[in-house]
Design a protein around this motif. Structure first.
Motif, short mmCIF file in Angstrom:
data_model
loop_
_atom_site.label_atom_id
_atom_site.label_comp_id
_atom_site.label_asym_id
_atom_site.label_seq_id
_atom_site.Cartn_x
_atom_site.Cartn_y
_atom_site.Cartn_z
N GLY A 147 0.83 -1.20 0.00
CA GLY A 147 0.00 0.00 0.00
C GLY A 147 0.86 1.24 0.00
N ASP A 148 0.27 2.35 0.35
CA ASP A 148 1.00 3.61 0.41
C ASP A 148 2.03 3.56 1.53
OD1 ASP A 148 -0.54 4.54 -1.65
OD2 ASP A 148 -2.03 5.47 -0.32
N ALA A 149 3.19 4.15 1.26
CA ALA A 149 4.27 4.25 2.25
C ALA A 149 4.71 2.87 2.75
CB ALA A 149 3.86 5.12 3.43
N GLY A 150 4.56 1.83 1.90
CA GLY A 150 5.02 0.51 2.26
C GLY A 150 4.11 -0.25 3.20
N ALA A 151 2.98 0.33 3.57
CA ALA A 151 2.06 -0.36 4.49
C ALA A 151 1.23 -1.38 3.73
CB ALA A 151 1.15 0.65 5.19
N ALA A 152 0.89 -2.46 4.42
CA ALA A 152 0.07 -3.50 3.80
C ALA A 152 -1.35 -2.97 3.59
CB ALA A 152 0.05 -4.75 4.67
N ALA A 153 -1.92 -3.28 2.44
CA ALA A 153 -3.26 -2.81 2.12
C ALA A 153 -4.06 -3.94 1.51
CB ALA A 153 -3.21 -1.62 1.16
N ILE A 154 -5.31 -4.02 1.86
CA ILE A 154 -6.19 -5.06 1.36
C ILE A 154 -7.09 -4.56 0.23
CG2 ILE A 154 -8.11 -4.61 2.91
CD1 ILE A 154 -6.72 -8.08 1.93
N GLN A 155 -7.20 -3.24 0.09
CA GLN A 155 -8.11 -2.68 -0.90
C GLN A 155 -7.74 -3.05 -2.34
OE1 GLN A 155 -11.02 -1.24 -0.07
NE2 GLN A 155 -11.47 -1.36 -2.27
N PRO A 156 -6.45 -2.96 -2.74
CA PRO A 156 -6.13 -3.39 -4.11
C PRO A 156 -6.49 -4.84 -4.37
CG PRO A 156 -4.32 -2.14 -3.16
CD PRO A 156 -5.28 -2.41 -2.05
N PHE A 157 -6.33 -5.68 -3.36
CA PHE A 157 -6.70 -7.09 -3.49
C PHE A 157 -8.20 -7.24 -3.75
CE2 PHE A 157 -6.92 -11.54 -2.53
CZ PHE A 157 -5.64 -12.01 -2.78
N LEU A 158 -8.99 -6.48 -2.99
CA LEU A 158 -10.44 -6.54 -3.15
C LEU A 158 -10.87 -5.97 -4.50
CD1 LEU A 158 -11.58 -5.45 0.43
CD2 LEU A 158 -11.46 -7.76 -0.51
N ASP A 159 -10.16 -4.94 -4.96
CA ASP A 159 -10.50 -4.36 -6.27
C ASP A 159 -10.31 -5.37 -7.39
OD1 ASP A 159 -11.11 -1.98 -5.04
OD2 ASP A 159 -9.14 -1.08 -5.40
N VAL A 160 -9.24 -6.12 -7.31
CA VAL A 160 -8.99 -7.14 -8.34
C VAL A 160 -10.04 -8.24 -8.25
CG1 VAL A 160 -7.38 -8.93 -9.10
CG2 VAL A 160 -6.53 -6.65 -8.52
N LEU A 161 -10.36 -8.67 -7.05
CA LEU A 161 -11.34 -9.74 -6.87
C LEU A 161 -12.71 -9.36 -7.43
CD1 LEU A 161 -10.57 -11.11 -3.29
CD2 LEU A 161 -10.17 -12.25 -5.47
N HIS A 162 -13.08 -8.10 -7.32
CA HIS A 162 -14.39 -7.66 -7.77
C HIS A 162 -14.38 -7.14 -9.21
CE1 HIS A 162 -14.98 -7.41 -3.33
NE2 HIS A 162 -16.16 -7.90 -3.65
N SER A 163 -13.24 -7.20 -9.88
CA SER A 163 -13.16 -6.69 -11.24
C SER A 163 -13.76 -7.69 -12.23
CB SER A 163 -11.70 -6.40 -11.62
OG SER A 163 -10.93 -7.59 -11.57
N ARG A 164 -14.25 -7.17 -13.33
CA ARG A 164 -14.88 -8.02 -14.34
C ARG A 164 -13.84 -8.88 -15.04
NH1 ARG A 164 -18.96 -5.24 -18.47
NH2 ARG A 164 -20.01 -4.97 -16.45
N TYR A 165 -12.66 -8.30 -15.33
CA TYR A 165 -11.65 -9.05 -16.07
C TYR A 165 -11.14 -10.26 -15.26
CZ TYR A 165 -8.20 -6.43 -13.27
OH TYR A 165 -7.47 -5.88 -12.23
N PHE A 166 -11.06 -10.12 -13.94
CA PHE A 166 -10.61 -11.25 -13.12
C PHE A 166 -11.67 -12.35 -13.09
CE2 PHE A 166 -10.78 -13.42 -9.00
CZ PHE A 166 -9.55 -14.06 -9.02
N GLY A 167 -12.93 -11.98 -12.90
CA GLY A 167 -14.00 -12.97 -12.89
C GLY A 167 -14.08 -13.73 -14.21
N HIS A 168 -13.90 -12.99 -15.32
CA HIS A 168 -13.94 -13.62 -16.63
C HIS A 168 -12.78 -14.60 -16.79
CE1 HIS A 168 -14.78 -14.04 -20.90
NE2 HIS A 168 -13.53 -13.72 -21.18
N ALA A 169 -11.59 -14.21 -16.37
CA ALA A 169 -10.42 -15.08 -16.49
C ALA A 169 -10.53 -16.30 -15.58
CB ALA A 169 -9.14 -14.30 -16.16
N LEU A 170 -11.05 -16.10 -14.37
CA LEU A 170 -11.21 -17.23 -13.44
C LEU A 170 -12.22 -18.24 -14.00
CD1 LEU A 170 -10.63 -18.54 -10.70
CD2 LEU A 170 -12.47 -17.13 -9.73
N LEU A 171 -13.32 -17.74 -14.54
CA LEU A 171 -14.33 -18.64 -15.11
C LEU A 171 -13.76 -19.40 -16.30
CD1 LEU A 171 -17.27 -19.62 -15.08
CD2 LEU A 171 -17.83 -17.69 -16.59
#
Length: 285
Positions: A46-70
């Motif tokens: 994340g910002d300033a080297g801190a761990a962040a979960i939001q980018p992970f959630l953004d990818v999980l909820h993205s259309r391109y990831f769901g399409h590729a996983l399916l």
């Protein structure tokens, strides 16, 4: 005064034995765990080297990831099912229906293990491609304006290629398992009036089931992570998780998204491997 050499000598074998253990651990840590740790770190950065979960959630909820996983799950499942069915049929023929050249046929199937995946897809392009042998013959003899055979550039082409590539991983354990069967069991069952399907269901399939589980699990793991076949065929609209990782990292330079998808792909593969080991232990118990 105690003898110093006598005190040191017993520790020498322990040090030597520890060296044999430490060295492989260091090699594995440098070649595997360190790159894996870097991928996981980049995925949750994340910002300033801190761990962040939001980018992970953004990818999980993205259309391109769901399409590729399916796509990944559908292609891997279909290819594995095709390998199981075709592998079982070929194993039964090679084992119970001997014919001239059956040994050679089995060895030819084995050679696919040594071939790179792109070589098989290249051969498919020459045969089934738009300008391939099959389309050229059909256009020449039937006057088609456009190439009539177009399945290669779809998900079916990827599945067909993966079945061809990974069939030996199912066929080999099946041949080994069926070769251990006692032919007298089948002869006795046939003598007692058992129909072929009953012999298959009650004698042959139980003997082949562990090999089907082992070969099918390995085939599923390999197809889940297959990259070369999908990339080389270039099927329109067919994006799998490995291809998506490549696209995000190389084409879009979105390394965090690529690392997030890579972590998900690793977790999926390890989960499938864990299920395979659990099934293997249960079958062996």
């Amino acid at each position: 005064m105690p003898d110093i050499l006598a005190l040191r000598l017993p520790a020498t074998p322990r040090v030597r034995n520890a060296g044999w253990v430490v060295l492989p651990i260091l090699v594995i840590a440098v070649l595997f765990f360190y790159p894996l740790a870097l991928i996981v770190r980049q995925a949750f950065a994340g910002d300033a080297g801190a761990a962040a979960i939001q980018p992970f959630l953004d990818v999980l909820h993205s259309r391109y990831f769901g399409h590729a996983l399916l796509n990944t799950v559908e292609i891997a499942t279909a290819a594995t099912a095709g390998c199981l069915v075709l592998g079982l049929v070929l194993a039964l023929i090679l084992t119970f229906v001997p014919f001239p050249g059956c040994v050679l046929a089995g060895r030819l199937v084995d050679t696919f293990i040594a071939l790179p995946t792109f070589l098989v897809t290249l051969a498919f392009t020459f045969i089934y491609g738009s300008a391939g042998i099959l389309n050229s013959l059909l256009q020449q003899h039937f006057g088609f304006a456009q190439p009539p055979v177009q399945f290669l550039y779809s998900a079916w082409g990827v599945i067909f290629a993966e079945i061809t590539v990974y069939l030996p991983f199912v066929l080999r354990p099946l041949l080994a398992s069926l070769s251990l069967m006692d032919p007298s069991q089948i002869e006795v069952a046939s003598t007692l009036g058992a129909r072929p399907w009953r012999v298959m269901r009650q004698i042959i399939l139980p003997a082949a089931f562990p090999a089907l589980i082992a070969g099918g699990s390995l085939c599923l793991l390999l197809t889940i992570n297959e990259f070369g076949v999908v990339l080389f065929i270039g099927a329109k609209g067919v994006t799998t998780l490995p291809l998506l990782i490549y696209s995000k990292a190389i084409q879009e330079s979105d390394y965090q998204a690529a690392c997030i998808i890579a972590v998900i792909n690793i977790v999926l593969s390890l989960g499938l491997f864990g299920l395979y080991r659990a099934a293997a232990r249960r079958l062996g118990a």
